[in-house]
Design a protein around this motif. Structure first.
Motif, PDB file in Angstrom:
ATOM      1  N   ASP A  56     -16.290  12.728 -40.056  1.00  0.00           N
ATOM      2  CA  ASP A  56     -17.636  12.706 -39.497  1.00  0.00           C
ATOM      3  C   ASP A  56     -17.761  13.921 -38.587  1.00  0.00           C
ATOM      4  O   ASP A  56     -17.289  13.933 -37.465  1.00  0.00           O
ATOM      5  N   GLY A  57     -18.404  14.957 -39.111  1.00  0.00           N
ATOM      6  CA  GLY A  57     -18.604  16.170 -38.326  1.00  0.00           C
ATOM      7  C   GLY A  57     -20.071  16.343 -37.990  1.00  0.00           C
ATOM      8  O   GLY A  57     -20.567  17.454 -37.831  1.00  0.00           O
ATOM      9  N   GLY A  58     -20.785  15.197 -37.910  1.00  0.00           N
ATOM     10  CA  GLY A  58     -22.226  15.257 -37.653  1.00  0.00           C
ATOM     11  C   GLY A  58     -22.997  15.311 -38.962  1.00  0.00           C
ATOM     12  O   GLY A  58     -22.415  15.373 -40.044  1.00  0.00           O
ATOM     13  N   TYR A  59     -24.312  15.281 -38.855  1.00  0.00           N
ATOM     14  CA  TYR A  59     -25.148  15.319 -40.053  1.00  0.00           C
ATOM     15  C   TYR A  59     -24.946  16.615 -40.822  1.00  0.00           C
ATOM     16  O   TYR A  59     -24.858  17.691 -40.234  1.00  0.00           O
ATOM     17  N   GLY A  60     -24.874  16.511 -42.142  1.00  0.00           N
ATOM     18  CA  GLY A  60     -24.757  17.697 -42.980  1.00  0.00           C
ATOM     19  C   GLY A  60     -26.137  18.230 -43.330  1.00  0.00           C
ATOM     20  O   GLY A  60     -27.159  17.639 -42.988  1.00  0.00           O
ATOM     21  N   ASP A  61     -26.135  19.354 -44.007  1.00  0.00           N
ATOM     22  CA  ASP A  61     -27.382  19.939 -44.490  1.00  0.00           C
ATOM     23  C   ASP A  61     -27.643  19.329 -45.873  1.00  0.00           C
ATOM     24  O   ASP A  61     -26.733  18.795 -46.498  1.00  0.00           O
ATOM     25  N   PRO A 110      -7.323  19.576 -32.344  1.00  0.00           N
ATOM     26  CA  PRO A 110      -6.159  19.972 -33.158  1.00  0.00           C
ATOM     27  C   PRO A 110      -5.383  18.792 -33.731  1.00  0.00           C
ATOM     28  O   PRO A 110      -4.880  18.851 -34.849  1.00  0.00           O
ATOM     29  N   LYS A 111      -5.285  17.687 -32.950  1.00  0.00           N
ATOM     30  CA  LYS A 111      -4.545  16.498 -33.438  1.00  0.00           C
ATOM     31  C   LYS A 111      -5.224  15.909 -34.671  1.00  0.00           C
ATOM     32  O   LYS A 111      -4.575  15.485 -35.630  1.00  0.00           O
ATOM     33  N   ALA A 112      -6.559  15.866 -34.627  1.00  0.00           N
ATOM     34  CA  ALA A 112      -7.316  15.320 -35.771  1.00  0.00           C
ATOM     35  C   ALA A 112      -7.162  16.233 -36.988  1.00  0.00           C
ATOM     36  O   ALA A 112      -6.991  15.758 -38.121  1.00  0.00           O
ATOM     37  N   ILE A 113      -7.190  17.543 -36.742  1.00  0.00           N
ATOM     38  CA  ILE A 113      -7.008  18.501 -37.850  1.00  0.00           C
ATOM     39  C   ILE A 113      -5.616  18.316 -38.460  1.00  0.00           C
ATOM     40  O   ILE A 113      -5.452  18.298 -39.676  1.00  0.00           O
ATOM     41  N   GLU A 114      -4.600  18.140 -37.599  1.00  0.00           N
ATOM     42  CA  GLU A 114      -3.218  17.916 -38.080  1.00  0.00           C
ATOM     43  C   GLU A 114      -3.144  16.681 -38.973  1.00  0.00           C
ATOM     44  O   GLU A 114      -2.452  16.669 -39.989  1.00  0.00           O
ATOM     45  N   GLN A 115      -3.864  15.645 -38.568  1.00  0.00           N
ATOM     46  CA  GLN A 115      -3.882  14.398 -39.337  1.00  0.00           C
ATOM     47  C   GLN A 115      -4.459  14.642 -40.740  1.00  0.00           C
ATOM     48  O   GLN A 115      -3.937  14.150 -41.748  1.00  0.00           O
ATOM     49  N   VAL A 116      -5.532  15.417 -40.799  1.00  0.00           N
ATOM     50  CA  VAL A 116      -6.175  15.726 -42.083  1.00  0.00           C
ATOM     51  C   VAL A 116      -5.238  16.570 -42.954  1.00  0.00           C
ATOM     52  O   VAL A 116      -5.072  16.311 -44.148  1.00  0.00           O
ATOM     53  N   VAL A 117      -4.598  17.571 -42.342  1.00  0.00           N
ATOM     54  CA  VAL A 117      -3.688  18.453 -43.084  1.00  0.00           C
ATOM     55  C   VAL A 117      -2.506  17.658 -43.635  1.00  0.00           C
ATOM     56  O   VAL A 117      -2.097  17.845 -44.788  1.00  0.00           O
ATOM     57  N   ALA A 118      -1.963  16.751 -42.820  1.00  0.00           N
ATOM     58  CA  ALA A 118      -0.845  15.908 -43.285  1.00  0.00           C
ATOM     59  C   ALA A 118      -1.274  15.077 -44.501  1.00  0.00           C
ATOM     60  O   ALA A 118      -0.516  14.932 -45.471  1.00  0.00           O
ATOM     61  N   CYS A 119      -2.493  14.567 -44.457  1.00  0.00           N
ATOM     62  CA  CYS A 119      -3.038  13.778 -45.568  1.00  0.00           C
ATOM     63  C   CYS A 119      -3.145  14.652 -46.832  1.00  0.00           C
ATOM     64  O   CYS A 119      -2.749  14.239 -47.928  1.00  0.00           O
ATOM     65  N   VAL A 149     -16.212  30.782 -47.920  1.00  0.00           N
ATOM     66  CA  VAL A 149     -15.693  30.812 -46.544  1.00  0.00           C
ATOM     67  C   VAL A 149     -16.829  30.250 -45.692  1.00  0.00           C
ATOM     68  O   VAL A 149     -17.705  30.983 -45.241  1.00  0.00           O
ATOM     69  N   PRO A 150     -16.863  28.921 -45.512  1.00  0.00           N
ATOM     70  CA  PRO A 150     -18.013  28.323 -44.815  1.00  0.00           C
ATOM     71  C   PRO A 150     -18.022  28.641 -43.326  1.00  0.00           C
ATOM     72  O   PRO A 150     -16.967  28.798 -42.716  1.00  0.00           O
ATOM     73  N   ASP A 151     -19.209  28.720 -42.770  1.00  0.00           N
ATOM     74  CA  ASP A 151     -19.348  28.944 -41.335  1.00  0.00           C
ATOM     75  C   ASP A 151     -19.277  27.586 -40.633  1.00  0.00           C
ATOM     76  O   ASP A 151     -20.251  27.104 -40.086  1.00  0.00           O
ATOM     77  N   ASN A 152     -18.102  26.972 -40.734  1.00  0.00           N
ATOM     78  CA  ASN A 152     -17.878  25.650 -40.138  1.00  0.00           C
ATOM     79  C   ASN A 152     -16.429  25.592 -39.681  1.00  0.00           C
ATOM     80  O   ASN A 152     -15.517  25.724 -40.498  1.00  0.00           O
ATOM     81  N   ASP A 153     -16.218  25.391 -38.383  1.00  0.00           N
ATOM     82  CA  ASP A 153     -14.864  25.466 -37.832  1.00  0.00           C
ATOM     83  C   ASP A 153     -13.966  24.320 -38.284  1.00  0.00           C
ATOM     84  O   ASP A 153     -12.750  24.478 -38.329  1.00  0.00           O
ATOM     85  N   LYS A 195     -13.834  11.020 -36.704  1.00  0.00           N
ATOM     86  CA  LYS A 195     -14.829  11.850 -35.999  1.00  0.00           C
ATOM     87  C   LYS A 195     -14.173  13.144 -35.506  1.00  0.00           C
ATOM     88  O   LYS A 195     -13.160  13.103 -34.822  1.00  0.00           O
ATOM     89  N   ILE A 196     -14.741  14.278 -35.909  1.00  0.00           N
ATOM     90  CA  ILE A 196     -14.274  15.573 -35.396  1.00  0.00           C
ATOM     91  C   ILE A 196     -15.510  16.380 -35.019  1.00  0.00           C
ATOM     92  O   ILE A 196     -16.442  16.496 -35.821  1.00  0.00           O
ATOM     93  N   TYR A 197     -15.496  16.910 -33.808  1.00  0.00           N
ATOM     94  CA  TYR A 197     -16.651  17.707 -33.374  1.00  0.00           C
ATOM     95  C   TYR A 197     -16.511  19.146 -33.888  1.00  0.00           C
ATOM     96  O   TYR A 197     -15.432  19.728 -33.792  1.00  0.00           O
ATOM     97  N   PRO A 198     -17.613  19.714 -34.429  1.00  0.00           N
ATOM     98  CA  PRO A 198     -17.520  21.056 -35.008  1.00  0.00           C
ATOM     99  C   PRO A 198     -17.200  22.152 -33.984  1.00  0.00           C
ATOM    100  O   PRO A 198     -16.547  23.139 -34.309  1.00  0.00           O
TER     101      PRO A 198
END
Length: 204
Positions: free
Chosen positions: A173-178, A12-21, A122-126, A4-7
C-alpha cells in the motif's frame, strides 16, 4: 499480506521484507508512477510463470516489462542503443514511460517472445526503485487491470488487496495509484514511435 510503505523515504525494513519475499520466488503488487503493477524477480522462472497464470496468459505471449533502478541495466538486457536514444532516455527517466528495445541474450528465455523485444521502465517512484536497487536486478512487471469497463486500472491498494490477497504474497500500500498507464515508445523502429500514449509526454 498488505504492507504499508510511504513513497517519501520508504522504510528500509519494509523494503528488506519485500526483497526477501522476491528472492524466495514471491509475487508482489507494488506502486509505480502510473498504475499499480504485479512483479517478481526477473531470475525466477517459476514466479514469472505464476504471474502469467494469475493474468491468464502464456509466458511467450506476455507483454511483460522490466522495472529497473536506473539505466545501468539497459546494456545488459538490450542490444546496444545509439547516443541519440540514450540521451532521450536520460532526459525522460525516471518517468512514466515504457521503452521497447531489441532484447539481448540475457533476457530470460521464458520471456523471449517471437518479437525478441523487451520493455524497460524506470518509474519515478521510490518504493519501486528501492526494491529493485536492493534486489540487485530488475523485476518483471505487468499492470493490474480492472474488470470494470469504465475504470481500466485499479487504484485503491485496499481493493487490490481484497482481490489479489490469495494470489500474491505481498500487496504494497503506497497510497492511491494513478489510472493512466505509461506511454509506450518503440525504440526498435526508425524513427522511434509512440505506440501507446499514456501519462508521459515524449519531448524532443
Amino acid at each position: 499480506m498488505l504492507l504499508k510503505i510511504y513513497p517519501e523515504n520508504p522504510n528500509p525494513k519494509a523494503i528488506e521484507q519485500v526483497v526477501a519475499c522476491l528472492k524466495k520466488g514471491g509475487v508482489i503488487i507494488y506502486p509505480t508512477d502510473t498504475v499499480y503493477g504485479m512483479g517478481c524477480d526477473i531470475t525466477n522462472h517459476k514466479a514469472i510463470e505464476r504471474i502469467c497464470q494469475i493474468k491468464g496468459i502464456k509466458p511467450e505471449k506476455a507483454n511483460l516489462s522490466f522495472i529497473c533502478y536506473d539505466l545501468s541495466h539497459l546494456a545488459q538486457y538490450t542490444k546496444p542503443v545509439d547516443t541519440v536514444i540514450f540521451r532521450m532516455l536520460k532526459s525522460h527517466l525516471p518517468g512514466p514511460f515504457t521503452f521497447i528495445f531489441n532484447a539481448s541474450s540475457l533476457v530470460p528465455k521464458l520471456l523471449n517472445s517471437k518479437k525478441k523485444t523487451v520493455g524497460i521502465r524506470v518509474p519515478d517512484n521510490d518504493i519501486a526503485r528501492e526494491i529493485v536497487n536492493q534486489l540487485g536486478n530488475p523485476i518483471v512487471s505487468t499492470s493490474i487491470h480492472d474488470e470494470d469497463e469504465i475504470i481500466e486500472y485499479s487504484t485503491d491498494p485496499e481493493l487490490i488487496y481484497e482481490k489479489y490477497q490469495d494470489l500474491v504474497d505481498i500487496v504494497i500500500d503506497g497510497g492511491y495509484g494513478d489510472n493512466e498507464a505509461s506511454t509506450v515508445v518503440d525504440c526498435t523502429s526508425d524513427p522511434i514511435e509512440v505506440i501507446r500514449q499514456g501519462k508521459g509526454i515524449l519531448e524532443g
